[in-house]
Design a protein around this motif. Structure first.
Motif, PDB file in Angstrom:
ATOM      1  N   LEU A   1       0.831  -1.211   0.000  1.00 29.29           N
ATOM      2  CA  LEU A   1       0.000   0.000   0.000  1.00 29.29           C
ATOM      3  C   LEU A   1       0.867   1.263   0.000  1.00 29.29           C
ATOM      4  O   LEU A   1       0.554   2.255  -0.678  1.00 29.29           O
ATOM      5  N   THR A   2       1.970   1.219   0.750  1.00 28.53           N
ATOM      6  CA  THR A   2       2.881   2.378   0.778  1.00 28.53           C
ATOM      7  C   THR A   2       3.498   2.625  -0.600  1.00 28.53           C
ATOM      8  O   THR A   2       3.581   3.767  -1.080  1.00 28.53           O
ATOM      9  N   ILE A   3       3.896   1.507  -1.260  1.00 26.84           N
ATOM     10  CA  ILE A   3       4.470   1.630  -2.601  1.00 26.84           C
ATOM     11  C   ILE A   3       3.436   2.160  -3.588  1.00 26.84           C
ATOM     12  O   ILE A   3       3.723   3.013  -4.451  1.00 26.84           O
ATOM     13  N   THR A   4       2.194   1.677  -3.472  1.00 21.14           N
ATOM     14  CA  THR A   4       1.124   2.155  -4.343  1.00 21.14           C
ATOM     15  C   THR A   4       0.876   3.648  -4.127  1.00 21.14           C
ATOM     16  O   THR A   4       0.688   4.413  -5.088  1.00 21.14           O
ATOM     17  N   LEU A   5       0.827   4.052  -2.845  1.00 24.51           N
ATOM     18  CA  LEU A   5       0.652   5.476  -2.535  1.00 24.51           C
ATOM     19  C   LEU A   5       1.783   6.312  -3.119  1.00 24.51           C
ATOM     20  O   LEU A   5       1.552   7.360  -3.736  1.00 24.51           O
ATOM     21  N   ALA A   6       3.034   5.856  -2.969  1.00 25.83           N
ATOM     22  CA  ALA A   6       4.189   6.606  -3.489  1.00 25.83           C
ATOM     23  C   ALA A   6       4.155   6.688  -5.002  1.00 25.83           C
ATOM     24  O   ALA A   6       4.444   7.734  -5.597  1.00 25.83           O
ATOM     25  N   SER A   7       3.770   5.550  -5.673  1.00 24.22           N
ATOM     26  CA  SER A   7       3.713   5.580  -7.144  1.00 24.22           C
ATOM     27  C   SER A   7       2.628   6.523  -7.635  1.00 24.22           C
ATOM     28  O   SER A   7       2.789   7.210  -8.649  1.00 24.22           O
ATOM     29  N   GLY A   8       1.491   6.563  -6.900  1.00 18.13           N
ATOM     30  CA  GLY A   8       0.438   7.491  -7.304  1.00 18.13           C
ATOM     31  C   GLY A   8       0.831   8.935  -7.125  1.00 18.13           C
ATOM     32  O   GLY A   8       0.507   9.789  -7.962  1.00 18.13           O
ATOM     33  N   LEU A   9       1.513   9.260  -6.024  1.00 19.00           N
ATOM     34  CA  LEU A   9       1.933  10.638  -5.779  1.00 19.00           C
ATOM     35  C   LEU A   9       3.015  11.087  -6.747  1.00 19.00           C
ATOM     36  O   LEU A   9       2.990  12.198  -7.264  1.00 19.00           O
TER      37      LEU A   9
END
Length: 544
Positions: A113-121
């Motif tokens: 989830l953290t990686i997904t959040l970072a990729s989206g930002l």
């Protein structure tokens, strides 16, 4: 040297692109805090007895190296590729740990989830969907291998049920994070737009402040700078500040209206002061001919350019200077930067600036003209004063008696010393009185006849004039009268040359000559008067 390198390595990256700047700042913050946090994590776990060469510690060390190299990359301007590489390495490392650890999925799901959040930002929605799909595939792949290695049907069902629950939980959590990310990105975009709008507004306000300050200074120049040359220098300096250039010129129409003369130039035009430009020649001649502002985006390629002007000039703007409907000159600004343009706001303010410049130049010209006229008037007055002084000296020192009287009344206005001596009058009592009152005319009718005759002829001359003085003696003189105008009134200029002494001498000579002739005629002998050459000049014959 090493200290400066480390300081530069951990300094924020710089870029003019707003998207890259936001990505660079996030990467800068993540790597700046990530490196010490990971080092602290490794230190705590090592102190608790975990091996320094454990899989987790090796993975953490690998991330620290990746963070260091990423800082080098973002300082070279590789923002999005660096973000992609870091996110992929974090996802791959997390997947490897999940594959080999056989521990609870909770920490791995939080990591995904953290990686997904970072990729989206950092990268956008497409990258967030990509890491959602590959993370779900990783979960099902690891669950498949766990089910294959398990013994019994129950273990297989548990593995797939766990994978399904993780997929649902992860998907729901991802959806929440997706909308949060979307809102965050929208907020960041709105914030960037607001910051950009405020920056543009601030730049526009600063530019307008500079324009208004230049207009204010020019207005003060109209009042304070009355000499043309200093005023033109001030105008060009202010105009260059307005458009951020070092090259400008002012050309003014010559008095006969045949050409424009370059009065003052700054930068490149400076050596050409005094150059004459006719109508429709070069950009200033076209401004003069059309009476409108003219633009040239690239003067070096302009077909009507003056070949004498250096080719590094790019954008040029020419502004007419007006006095009513008349063009009195041209203000031109020259730029060397490629791609320079003059926007409508600049043109509008420059045209208002040119209007004030026109007023300032007219004011300076009027001042110089008034000063020149005043100087000429002072010179004329000084010359008149000198001539008046010379005339007064000649007037009073002249042996000829001179006086000035009014025509109709005969009032005595001015006279010289010779006149007072001749007429035996006192100037303190005689000035202001009429010549009839002073007894210089026998009757009023006699003077009236004199005035009428003088009006007809303009001048009167009497070589045998005479009058009786106060003591009863007759005085003989040559008199001259002339009708003159002082202001709008007619006056009489009278001049008298006293011939009384000459008349008496001539009478005495005649009387002596008569006596001598009588004596000679009484002598009985012949008397001859001979010249030095022996010729007979006069002869008295003998008596008897």
């Amino acid at each position: 040297m090493a200290g400066q390198w480390i300081k530069r390595l951990f300094s924020p990256p710089k870029t003019t692109n707003e998207e890259d700047a936001r990505t660079g700042l996030i990467l800068h913050a993540a790597t700046s805090w990530g490196i010490p946090v990971l080092l602290i994590f490794i230190g705590i776990h090592t102190a608790s007895g975990e091996s320094l060469l454990s899989k987790t510690h090796v993975y953490m060390g690998f991330l620290i190296l990746a963070f260091v190299f990423s800082r080098l990359a973002i300082h070279r301007g590789h923002f999005r590729p660096t973000a992609r590489v870091l996110i992929f390495l974090a996802w791959a490392g997390l997947t490897y740990l999940a594959w080999t650890s056989h521990e609870s999925w909770e920490s791995q799901i939080i990591g995904y989830l953290t990686i997904t959040l970072a990729s989206g930002l950092l990268l956008g929605t497409a990258e967030a969907f990509f890491y959602l799909l590959v993370s779900i595939l990783a979960v099902w792949g690891i669950s498949y291998f766990e089910a294959a290695s398990s013994k019994g049907l129950e273990g297989v069902r548990d593995a797939y049920a766990s994978a399904l629950n993780l997929t649902l939980d992860f998907s729901l959590a991802w959806l929440v994070l997706f909308f949060i990310i979307k809102i965050l990105r929208r907020s960041l975009s709105a914030g960037d737009s607001e910051i950009r709008r405020r920056a543009q507004t601030e730049a526009l306000l600063q530019q307008q402040a500079r324009y208004l300050n230049a207009l204010h200074e020019t207005t003060l120049g109209i009042i304070n700078r009355l000499e043309l040359r200093p005023l033109l220098e001030s105008i060009l300096a202010r105009a260059c500040e307005l458009v951020d250039t070092q090259h400008a010129l002012i050309e003014l129409v010559v008095p006969d209206g045949s050409a424009l003369r370059l009065e003052l130039g700054l930068g490149i035009p400076a050596p050409y002061e005094g150059h004459l430009t006719c109508k429709d020649e070069d950009i200033t001649g076209r401004v003069w001919a059309t009476g409108e502002t003219q633009f040239v985006s690239d003067y070096s390629r302009w077909e009507h350019r003056d070949p004498k002007i250096p080719s590094q000039i790019r954008a040029v703007i020419g502004l007419p200077l007006r006095n009513g409907e008349e063009i009195i000159g041209v203000l031109a600004l020259l730029c060397e930067k490629n791609g320079r343009r003059f926007d409508p706001e600049q043109v509008s303010l420059l045209e208002r600036f040119a209007s004030l410049v026109s007023l300032a130049i007219q004011n300076a010209r009027l001042y110089e003209e008034a000063r020149r006229e005043l100087t000429e008037r002072q010179l004329t007055q000084n010359a008149l004063r000198e001539n008046e002084e010379k005339f007064r000296k000649i007037f009073h020192s002249s042996p000829v008696a001179i006086c000035i009287t009014t025509l109709e009344e005969g009032c005595l206005l001015e006279a010289n010393y010779a006149y007072w001596d001749l007429m035996e009058l006192d100037p303190e009592t005689a000035l202001g009185r009429t010549t009839v009152d002073l007894g210089l005319w026998n009757t009023l009718e006699e003077r009236s006849a004199f005035v009428e005759k003088l009006k007809r002829t303009g001048t009167l001359y009497n070589p045998e004039d005479s009058f009786r003085s106060k003591n009863g003696e007759w005085k003989h003189m040559i008199s001259f009268y002339e009708l003159i105008h002082i202001g709008e009134e007619e006056h009489v200029l009278s001049m008298f040359y006293d011939t009384t002494a000459q008349r008496q001498t001539m009478d005495a000579l005649k009387e002596s000559e008569s006596r001598n002739r009588i004596l000679l005629e009484a002598v009985p002998d012949m008397i001859l008067e001979l010249t030095p050459d022996g010729l007979i000049k006069d002869m008295i014959p003998p008596k008897g």
